[in-house]
Design a protein around this motif. Structure first.
Motif, short mmCIF file in Angstrom:
data_model
loop_
_atom_site.label_atom_id
_atom_site.label_comp_id
_atom_site.label_asym_id
_atom_site.label_seq_id
_atom_site.Cartn_x
_atom_site.Cartn_y
_atom_site.Cartn_z
N UNK A 44 13.81 29.21 -118.28
CA UNK A 44 13.18 28.53 -117.14
C UNK A 44 12.69 29.51 -116.09
N UNK A 45 13.47 30.57 -115.84
CA UNK A 45 13.05 31.57 -114.85
C UNK A 45 11.84 32.36 -115.36
N UNK A 46 11.81 32.62 -116.67
CA UNK A 46 10.66 33.32 -117.23
C UNK A 46 9.41 32.45 -117.12
N UNK A 47 9.56 31.16 -117.41
CA UNK A 47 8.43 30.24 -117.30
C UNK A 47 7.95 30.15 -115.85
N UNK A 48 8.89 30.13 -114.89
CA UNK A 48 8.51 30.08 -113.47
C UNK A 48 7.73 31.32 -113.07
N UNK A 49 8.20 32.50 -113.51
CA UNK A 49 7.50 33.74 -113.20
C UNK A 49 6.13 33.76 -113.86
N UNK A 50 6.04 33.24 -115.09
CA UNK A 50 4.75 33.18 -115.78
C UNK A 50 3.79 32.25 -115.05
N UNK A 51 4.32 31.14 -114.52
CA UNK A 51 3.48 30.21 -113.77
C UNK A 51 2.92 30.88 -112.51
N UNK A 52 3.74 31.71 -111.87
CA UNK A 52 3.27 32.42 -110.67
C UNK A 52 2.12 33.35 -111.03
#
Length: 265
Positions: A141-149
């Protein structure tokens, strides 16, 4: 518990743990998936009737298989503490309800599709992989959040810089992010890049840096997280299957060995 009941339960435990029985159950699940797929074709009424009878026989077998697993459980309450056992039971119970000629017929067919997932509950290796994937979701989830940024930042830049070049691909930030997803998956991304390079010759830096961050860096991060969690889940299941002896158990074994040596002397 009477002697006959204990004997029956031991036989059921032996049957449940039998490798051939597990292979047979998996084979029935695969056959069930083929039967479900056959219903999607344009077939004759006779064939459809045969398939319906086969589907009912498969459902009855699944009910028998769950009954065997339930009866083989020493503590019956623990059976329903396992989420997969609850899932299997619900699928079989709903499949047994005669709703083929009612308004709920579509629901019944959709539920039968999920019988393929029973293979996960039957095969320990698949269950281990799925548990690992679920355990990895918080970290992913944190990786996906960073990717979204990263997507959001590059999407904003793309909408501002390339909007006049091709409004279809860069009209606003949401469309720009969708275009960037196309770039990340390497779907004709060079055509998009060369189009912008006709106006901004250095725009290749924009695309190459984005690909490096998303397709390479983040993908390797996801793979690393999944591999790490799979290894942890494997070690956990290995310890549950063959738990290491505690210090108290080791001490007790040493005392017993000493006592045996003294008795022999």
């Amino acid at each position: 518990m009477s002697m006959q009941t204990a004997t029956l339960q031991n036989k059921l435990i032996t049957l449940r743990n039998n490798r051939l029985f597990e292979v047979f159950v998996v084979s029935v699940i695969i056959f069930s998936a083929l039967v479900i797929g056959a219903k999607t074709y344009d077939i004759s009424a006779t064939t459809l009737t045969i398939i319906s009878w086969l589907d009912m026989a498969i459902t009855l077998f699944f009910a028998l298989e769950i009954a065997i697993r339930f009866m083989a459980e020493e503590r019956k309450r623990r059976f329903f503490l396992n989420g997969w056992n609850v899932f299997d039971s619900l699928i079989v119970i709903i499949s047994l309800i005669p709703i083929e000629n009612s308004e709920m017929a579509l629901v019944g067919r959709l539920v039968r599709i999920f019988r393929v997932l029973r293979m996960v509950s039957v095969v320990p290796e698949l269950r281990e992989l799925l548990n690992s994937l679920l355990s990895a979701l918080p970290k992913l989830g944190y990786v996906v959040l960073l990717m979204f940024i990263i997507f959001y930042i590059y999407g904003a830049f793309g909408a501002i810089l390339f909007n006049q070049i091709n409004p279809v691909l860069w009209g606003d930030i949401s469309i720009s992010m969708l275009t960037l997803f196309r770039v990340m998956t390497f779907e004709d991304w060079t055509d998009v890049m060369y189009e912008t390079m006709e106006v901004y010759p250095l725009s290749w830096l924009y695309f190459l840096s984005f690909i490096f961050l998303t397709a390479f860096a983040f993908l390797n991060m996801v793979i690393g997280i999944v591999v790490s969690v799979v290894e942890e889940e494997h070690q956990r299941m290995k310890q549950e299957t063959n738990p290491e002896p505690t210090i108290t158990e080791l001490h007790h074994e040493i005392v017993q060995l000493r006592k045996l040596l003294v008795d022999r002397q």
